[in-house]
Design a protein around this motif. Structure first.
Motif, mmCIF file in Angstrom:
data_model
loop_
_atom_site.group_PDB
_atom_site.id
_atom_site.type_symbol
_atom_site.label_atom_id
_atom_site.label_comp_id
_atom_site.label_asym_id
_atom_site.label_seq_id
_atom_site.Cartn_x
_atom_site.Cartn_y
_atom_site.Cartn_z
ATOM 1 N N GLY A 1 0.816 -1.208 0.000
ATOM 2 C CA GLY A 1 0.000 0.000 0.000
ATOM 3 C C GLY A 1 0.850 1.257 0.000
ATOM 4 O O GLY A 1 0.584 2.214 -0.736
ATOM 5 N N VAL A 2 1.897 1.250 0.810
ATOM 6 C CA VAL A 2 2.807 2.405 0.854
ATOM 7 C C VAL A 2 3.518 2.570 -0.487
ATOM 8 O O VAL A 2 3.614 3.679 -1.026
ATOM 9 C CB VAL A 2 3.827 2.243 2.007
ATOM 10 N N LEU A 3 4.014 1.460 -1.034
ATOM 11 C CA LEU A 3 4.690 1.526 -2.333
ATOM 12 C C LEU A 3 3.758 2.030 -3.430
ATOM 13 O O LEU A 3 4.180 2.796 -4.303
ATOM 14 C CB LEU A 3 5.247 0.156 -2.720
ATOM 15 N N ALA B 1 -1.738 -2.557 -10.592
ATOM 16 C CA ALA B 1 -0.301 -2.844 -10.614
ATOM 17 C C ALA B 1 0.077 -3.530 -11.926
ATOM 18 O O ALA B 1 1.116 -3.217 -12.521
ATOM 19 C CB ALA B 1 0.092 -3.709 -9.421
ATOM 20 N N ALA B 2 -0.769 -4.441 -12.394
ATOM 21 C CA ALA B 2 -0.502 -5.088 -13.683
ATOM 22 C C ALA B 2 -0.549 -4.075 -14.826
ATOM 23 O O ALA B 2 0.307 -4.087 -15.723
ATOM 24 C CB ALA B 2 -1.511 -6.207 -13.924
ATOM 25 N N LEU B 3 -1.529 -3.181 -14.794
ATOM 26 C CA LEU B 3 -1.628 -2.138 -15.814
ATOM 27 C C LEU B 3 -0.422 -1.204 -15.753
ATOM 28 O O LEU B 3 0.119 -0.809 -16.793
ATOM 29 C CB LEU B 3 -2.926 -1.358 -15.631
ATOM 30 N N ILE C 1 12.600 -0.041 -12.123
ATOM 31 C CA ILE C 1 12.287 0.008 -10.694
ATOM 32 C C ILE C 1 10.778 -0.075 -10.487
ATOM 33 O O ILE C 1 10.290 -0.807 -9.624
ATOM 34 C CB ILE C 1 12.877 1.284 -10.054
ATOM 35 N N SER C 2 10.013 0.651 -11.286
ATOM 36 C CA SER C 2 8.546 0.616 -11.180
ATOM 37 C C SER C 2 7.980 -0.760 -11.515
ATOM 38 O O SER C 2 7.013 -1.205 -10.892
ATOM 39 C CB SER C 2 7.921 1.659 -12.097
ATOM 40 N N ILE C 3 8.573 -1.416 -12.483
ATOM 41 C CA ILE C 3 8.132 -2.773 -12.827
ATOM 42 C C ILE C 3 8.386 -3.707 -11.652
ATOM 43 O O ILE C 3 7.518 -4.516 -11.280
ATOM 44 C CB ILE C 3 8.826 -3.269 -14.114
ATOM 45 N N ALA C 4 9.544 -3.603 -11.015
ATOM 46 C CA ALA C 4 9.858 -4.442 -9.859
ATOM 47 C C ALA C 4 8.905 -4.148 -8.698
ATOM 48 O O ALA C 4 8.434 -5.071 -8.018
ATOM 49 C CB ALA C 4 11.305 -4.221 -9.419
ATOM 50 N N ILE C 5 8.589 -2.879 -8.484
ATOM 51 C CA ILE C 5 7.623 -2.517 -7.437
ATOM 52 C C ILE C 5 6.266 -3.126 -7.747
ATOM 53 O O ILE C 5 5.602 -3.680 -6.868
ATOM 54 C CB ILE C 5 7.527 -0.979 -7.297
ATOM 55 N N VAL D 1 5.590 -5.830 -9.486
ATOM 56 C CA VAL D 1 5.632 -7.279 -9.278
ATOM 57 C C VAL D 1 5.514 -7.604 -7.785
ATOM 58 O O VAL D 1 4.764 -8.494 -7.385
ATOM 59 C CB VAL D 1 6.924 -7.881 -9.876
ATOM 60 N N PHE D 2 6.222 -6.859 -6.937
ATOM 61 C CA PHE D 2 6.120 -7.083 -5.500
ATOM 62 C C PHE D 2 4.706 -6.804 -4.993
ATOM 63 O O PHE D 2 4.175 -7.559 -4.175
ATOM 64 C CB PHE D 2 7.118 -6.208 -4.725
#
Length: 147
Positions: A33-35, A105-107, A125-129, A131-132
């Motif tokens: 949620g924070v991310l 997040a997928a979008l 970095i955004s893609i990794a965030i 995925v997490f």
């Protein structure tokens, strides 16, 4: 008595359940949620920069998924607002926020993949965030009734 037996006066270790990742997922949901909020706010700023001034980002030559930078600005602005609101919903424990968070997040991952030539490091970095966030929201079982 074997050495592997647990003494009856010691409390059971509840950090691990059947899946082994419940502790990570429950803490990860709050972190997700924070991310999402931070990533959404940065997406809003990224969108404003793209809308306000077309020369903030370097134009890419022949790229298959090329859009006008102003259009990319609007995409990031709208997506950033939505991601921020859903991140807030996740932090508040809203029931609609988990499924919506996974979808957004997928979008956002797809949008960052398409945005990769403009800001490659931040896009990765955004893609990794993303995925997490998907992992954490899909593995959180805090609202499922257990034994």
């Amino acid at each position: 008595m074997s050495s592997s037996a647990t003494a009856p006066d010691k409390p059971a270790d509840h950090r691990h359940d059947e899946s082994g990742s419940a502790l990570w997922a429950s803490g990860g949901t709050m972190f997700a949620g924070v991310l999402m909020m931070v990533n959404g706010i940065l997406g809003i700023f990224e969108g404003i920069a793209g809308i306000a001034k077309d020369d903030v980002y370097e134009r890419v030559g022949d790229y298959v998924y090329k859009f006008n930078l102003t259009a990319w600005g609007w995409i990031h602005l709208v997506l950033g607002i939505l991601v921020t609101v859903v991140g807030w919903g996740i932090l508040k424990g809203a029931s609609w926020a988990r499924a919506t968070g996974v979808a957004l997040a997928a979008l956002a991952i797809v949008a960052q993949f398409l945005w990769l030539p403009y800001t490659p490091v931040w896009a990765l970095i955004s893609i990794a965030i993303g995925v997490f966030v998907i992992w954490a929201l899909c593995n959180d079982r805090s609202d499922v009734a257990g034994p």
